[in-house]
Design an enzyme around this catalytic site. Structure first.
Site, PDB file in Angstrom:
ATOM      1  N   LYS A  73      53.947  40.025  22.143  1.00 21.32           N
ATOM      2  CA  LYS A  73      52.832  39.353  21.644  1.00 21.32           C
ATOM      3  C   LYS A  73      52.357  37.728  22.592  1.00 21.32           C
ATOM      4  O   LYS A  73      52.946  37.287  22.928  1.00 21.32           O
ATOM      5  CB  LYS A  73      52.786  38.911  20.411  1.00 21.32           C
ATOM      6  CG  LYS A  73      51.792  38.210  20.012  1.00 21.32           C
ATOM      7  CD  LYS A  73      50.984  36.865  18.854  1.00 21.32           C
ATOM      8  CE  LYS A  73      51.764  35.642  20.170  1.00 21.32           C
ATOM      9  NZ  LYS A  73      49.743  35.679  20.749  1.00 21.32           N
ATOM     10  N   GLU A  82      62.085  28.744  24.870  1.00 20.20           N
ATOM     11  CA  GLU A  82      61.991  27.582  26.440  1.00 20.20           C
ATOM     12  C   GLU A  82      60.503  27.098  26.025  1.00 20.20           C
ATOM     13  O   GLU A  82      59.527  27.341  25.970  1.00 20.20           O
ATOM     14  CB  GLU A  82      61.388  28.540  27.396  1.00 20.20           C
ATOM     15  CG  GLU A  82      62.870  30.172  27.544  1.00 20.20           C
ATOM     16  CD  GLU A  82      63.723  29.884  28.671  1.00 20.20           C
ATOM     17  OE1 GLU A  82      63.790  27.974  29.695  1.00 20.20           O
ATOM     18  OE2 GLU A  82      65.015  30.297  29.317  1.00 20.20           O
ATOM     19  N   CYS A 121      55.834  24.007  33.000  1.00 23.18           N
ATOM     20  CA  CYS A 121      56.844  23.410  32.288  1.00 23.18           C
ATOM     21  C   CYS A 121      57.633  22.478  33.146  1.00 23.18           C
ATOM     22  O   CYS A 121      58.093  21.949  32.539  1.00 23.18           O
ATOM     23  CB  CYS A 121      57.040  24.839  31.035  1.00 23.18           C
ATOM     24  SG  CYS A 121      58.229  25.674  32.655  1.00 23.18           S
ATOM     25  N   GLU A 141      53.447  15.684  27.145  1.00 20.13           N
ATOM     26  CA  GLU A 141      53.710  16.986  28.101  1.00 20.13           C
ATOM     27  C   GLU A 141      52.488  16.827  28.337  1.00 20.13           C
ATOM     28  O   GLU A 141      51.564  16.672  27.686  1.00 20.13           O
ATOM     29  CB  GLU A 141      55.009  17.649  27.756  1.00 20.13           C
ATOM     30  CG  GLU A 141      54.145  18.903  28.714  1.00 20.13           C
ATOM     31  CD  GLU A 141      55.090  20.029  28.177  1.00 20.13           C
ATOM     32  OE1 GLU A 141      54.462  20.384  27.640  1.00 20.13           O
ATOM     33  OE2 GLU A 141      55.140  20.867  29.006  1.00 20.13           O
TER      34      GLU A 141
HETATM   35  P1  NAD Z   1      51.736  27.605  22.432  1.00 21.62           P
HETATM   36  O1  NAD Z   1      53.359  27.133  22.096  1.00 21.62           O
HETATM   37  O2  NAD Z   1      50.060  27.210  22.519  1.00 21.62           O
HETATM   38  O3  NAD Z   1      51.778  29.139  22.489  1.00 21.62           O
HETATM   39  C1  NAD Z   1      53.088  30.228  22.878  1.00 21.62           C
HETATM   40  C2  NAD Z   1      52.415  30.859  22.109  1.00 21.62           C
HETATM   41  O4  NAD Z   1      53.005  31.315  20.947  1.00 21.62           O
HETATM   42  C3  NAD Z   1      51.223  32.130  22.520  1.00 21.62           C
HETATM   43  O5  NAD Z   1      51.179  33.084  22.359  1.00 21.62           O
HETATM   44  C4  NAD Z   1      50.636  31.747  20.825  1.00 21.62           C
HETATM   45  O6  NAD Z   1      49.682  32.458  20.304  1.00 21.62           O
HETATM   46  C5  NAD Z   1      52.372  31.533  20.288  1.00 21.62           C
HETATM   47  N1  NAD Z   1      52.152  30.560  19.017  1.00 21.62           N
HETATM   48  C6  NAD Z   1      51.480  29.294  18.044  1.00 21.62           C
HETATM   49  N2  NAD Z   1      51.444  29.025  17.646  1.00 21.62           N
HETATM   50  C7  NAD Z   1      52.166  30.186  17.007  1.00 21.62           C
HETATM   51  C8  NAD Z   1      53.261  30.068  15.708  1.00 21.62           C
HETATM   52  N3  NAD Z   1      53.230  29.158  14.935  1.00 21.62           N
HETATM   53  N4  NAD Z   1      53.934  31.547  15.714  1.00 21.62           N
HETATM   54  C9  NAD Z   1      54.190  32.417  16.574  1.00 21.62           C
HETATM   55  N5  NAD Z   1      53.478  31.944  17.326  1.00 21.62           N
HETATM   56  C10 NAD Z   1      52.757  31.000  18.200  1.00 21.62           C
HETATM   57  O7  NAD Z   1      51.909  26.995  24.448  1.00 21.62           O
HETATM   58  P2  NAD Z   1      50.428  27.433  25.780  1.00 21.62           P
HETATM   59  O8  NAD Z   1      49.573  26.668  24.861  1.00 21.62           O
HETATM   60  O9  NAD Z   1      50.327  28.772  25.317  1.00 21.62           O
HETATM   61  O10 NAD Z   1      52.061  27.018  26.416  1.00 21.62           O
HETATM   62  C11 NAD Z   1      51.795  25.986  27.033  1.00 21.62           C
HETATM   63  C12 NAD Z   1      53.344  25.009  27.089  1.00 21.62           C
HETATM   64  O11 NAD Z   1      54.602  26.654  26.918  1.00 21.62           O
HETATM   65  C13 NAD Z   1      53.765  23.920  26.925  1.00 21.62           C
HETATM   66  O12 NAD Z   1      54.458  23.138  26.251  1.00 21.62           O
HETATM   67  C14 NAD Z   1      54.804  24.677  28.741  1.00 21.62           C
HETATM   68  O13 NAD Z   1      55.336  23.334  28.692  1.00 21.62           O
HETATM   69  C15 NAD Z   1      55.558  25.323  27.751  1.00 21.62           C
HETATM   70  N6  NAD Z   1      55.973  26.834  28.710  1.00 21.62           N
HETATM   71  C16 NAD Z   1      57.541  26.578  28.548  1.00 21.62           C
HETATM   72  C17 NAD Z   1      58.015  27.279  29.610  1.00 21.62           C
HETATM   73  C18 NAD Z   1      59.705  27.059  29.799  1.00 21.62           C
HETATM   74  O14 NAD Z   1      60.270  28.582  30.040  1.00 21.62           O
HETATM   75  N7  NAD Z   1      60.580  26.735  29.135  1.00 21.62           N
HETATM   76  C19 NAD Z   1      57.707  28.057  30.409  1.00 21.62           C
HETATM   77  C20 NAD Z   1      55.823  28.328  30.499  1.00 21.62           C
HETATM   78  C21 NAD Z   1      55.107  27.193  29.170  1.00 21.62           C
END
Ligand code: NAD
Length: 472
Positions: free
Chosen positions: A170, A245, A279, A379
């Site tokens: 997803k 992550e 990130c 962040e």
């Molecule tokens: P997000 O948590 O909003 O979404 C990430 C994914 O999770 C999306 O596919 C989203 O649809 C899904 N999601 C959201 N709520 C969910 C739930 N309740 N249950 C299951 N899935 C759910 O994050 P984002 O805004 O897409 O990305 C930014 C964040 O990701 C930042 O905090 C960043 O630091 C983090 N990030 C971390 C890494 C790493 O490797 N550590 C890499 C990239 C991004």
């Protein structure tokens, strides 16, 4: 306009069981650039059933066979790099030349490297009278974010396939179009039906259905710490393996004997990459108080060289943020920085001049930031650097570690041994020493609330394996 009206399940393009769609917005023009299906829990059920049915045969393939499929995916991605780079530059806003190198180049490299790692990985070892064998964990649910969308997908799908797992992906609903390109490639190379499945949709519906599904053996999640916690909670009900992550607030410690010009300029770049939507961005620059004025002058000059502009325009170094929501969030943090008394050196909350369309934010630098301030702890995910002064090396390390996060970090010193000594004291999963470059084969992941588990290279492959002991 890229219209995708089907999901990829069990080796075929099929309509969603629901009728909903999600628009994908171009971060520079603010226009709708694509549309995808809004998947449902019933779609997840179908995809998981396909992945479960495909698992025994896929798990039984030889490493050579899996490696060949990975190699073909690599070639497929290589042939479509321009299209991938353009799509992601539109979705996310990264300048096109960088998008080509990173957003398209990195995932291609990850699939390629996984083919090689699979070839030499020790799947079996003898421990005394036991034969220890590593077997695929099973059906993997992969949930990914928008900032490096295809890279995050590759960091999960490539090792999962290499391990012999089957996958339900997803991708982020904010930048999902690139995932369809990967699914097309996978379809074209004839990966057996059900081994890879794509279900698009929103997190609270499709993501949660994956995380709680009893037939998903492992969920690998990249995204915010908030959503990661929710995924863990749901996954705990069926005791599935969870890899996370998550976010970061990474420190960049500049010691008093460092080449300031080089360290500060590099630090600005590491904070602003992908408009700060990284990130592992080094967002807290921790500098000797005695050199603060010098650091500030270099930082302002370096920051102001990051001209915001059209990612397709050629000379822009800073594209827009991904969405209006993200832009408002980041501007809110800049206002909070001002309100809490940090010294605004450059940037601010207004749109950059002449850029009223597109989700642009000015490259911003704050100085005199203290660890108590919101902009030192949360962040931001935008082009906002916080400079924090220290008096002693011990204090520098304490400031660096004063965070709920522990994803990445940096240390600069004229003495490489001193830099390494300080690097060992940082509670983070990666530390760049004197600007040491990103290594796609080195483990990537977080300490503390930045997550659990590691991605990339052989460490990434290990995540998708169960260890079994045959007592002989
Ligand atoms: P997000 O948590 O909003 O979404 C990430 C994914 O999770 C999306 O596919 C989203 O649809 C899904 N999601 C959201 N709520 C969910 C739930 N309740 N249950 C299951 N899935 C759910 O994050 P984002 O805004 O897409 O990305 C930014 C964040 O990701 C930042 O905090 C960043 O630091 C983090 N990030 C971390 C890494 C790493 O490797 N550590 C890499 C990239 C991004």
């Amino acid at each position: 306009m890229q219209i995708r009206d089907k999901l990829y399940i069990d080796g075929a393009w099929v309509p969603s069981t629901g009728g909903g769609t999600i628009d994908v917005t171009h971060s520079t023009t603010e226009e709708v650039m694509g549309r995808i299906p809004e998947g449902t829990p019933a779609d997840v059920d179908k995809a998981v059933a396909a992945a479960k049915a495909a698992f025994p045969q896929w798990a039984a393939t030889s490493r050579e066979e899996r490696g060949k499929y990975l190699q073909r995916i690599t070639e497929g991605l290589g042939a479509r790099m321009q299209e991938i780079a353009t799509t992601i530059a539109g979705e996310v806003g990264m300048p096109l030349n960088l998008s080509m190198m990173i957003q398209a180049g990195l995932p291609t490299m990850t699939f390629g490297s996984m083919a090689q790692i699979c070839d030499s990985f020790p799947f079996e070892e003898q421990v005394g009278s036991s034969l220890v064998v590593r077997e695929p964990v099973g059906v993997v649910g992969a949930i990914t974010p928008w900032n490096y969308p295809l890279h995050q997908i590759a960091a999960k799908v490539a090792p999962a396939l290499a391990a012999g797992c089957t996958v339900v992906l997803k991708p982020s609903e904010v930048a999902p179009l690139n995932a369809f390109i990967l699914a097309e490639i996978i379809d074209e190379i004839g990966l057996p039906a059900g081994v890879f499945n794509l279900v698009t949709g929103v997190g609270p519906v499709v993501g949660e259905a994956i995380a709680s599904h009893p037939d998903v053996d492992m969920v690998s999640f990249t995204g915010s710490t908030r959503a990661g916690r929710r995924v863990s909670e749901l996954a705990s009900q069926t005791v599935k393996r969870v890899a996370l992550e998550l976010g970061g607030k990474s420190p960049n410690v500049i010691l008093d004997d460092a080449d300031l010009q080089q360290a500060v300029t590099d630090g600005i770049g590491k904070c602003y990459l992908n408009s700060g939507q990284t990130c592992s961005a080094l967002t807290r620059m921790i500098v000797p108080r005695s050199k603060l004025a010098e650091v500030e002058a270099i930082a302002v000059k370096a920051a102001e060289a990051y001209t915001p502009g059209d990612p397709f325009g050629g000379d822009a170094r800073l594209g827009p943020l991904v969405s209006a929501t993200q832009r408002e969030r980041v501007r809110g943090y800049i206002q909070t920085g001002i309100d809490e008394g940090a010294k605004l050196l450059t940037g601010g909350t207004e749109a950059p001049e002449g850029l009223d369309t597109g989700y642009f934010v000015r490259p911003t630098v704050f100085s005199d930031v203290t660890t108590k301030m919101t902009i030192a702890q949360e962040e931001i995910f935008g082009p906002v650097l916080a400079i924090l002064p220290y008096d002693t090396e011990e204090e520098a390390v304490a400031i660096a570690n004063d965070s709920i996060y522990g994803l990445a970090g940096g240390v600069w010193s004229g003495d490489p041994e001193r830099a390494k000594r300080v690097a060992r004291q940082l509670r983070t999963g990666q530390v760049e020493v004197n600007g040491g470059s990103f290594n796609p084969l080195a483990p990537f992941g977080g300490f503390k609330q930045s997550g659990n588990g590691r991605e990339l290279g052989k460490f990434g492959l290990e995540e998708y394996l169960e260890v079994k002991s045959l007592q002989l």
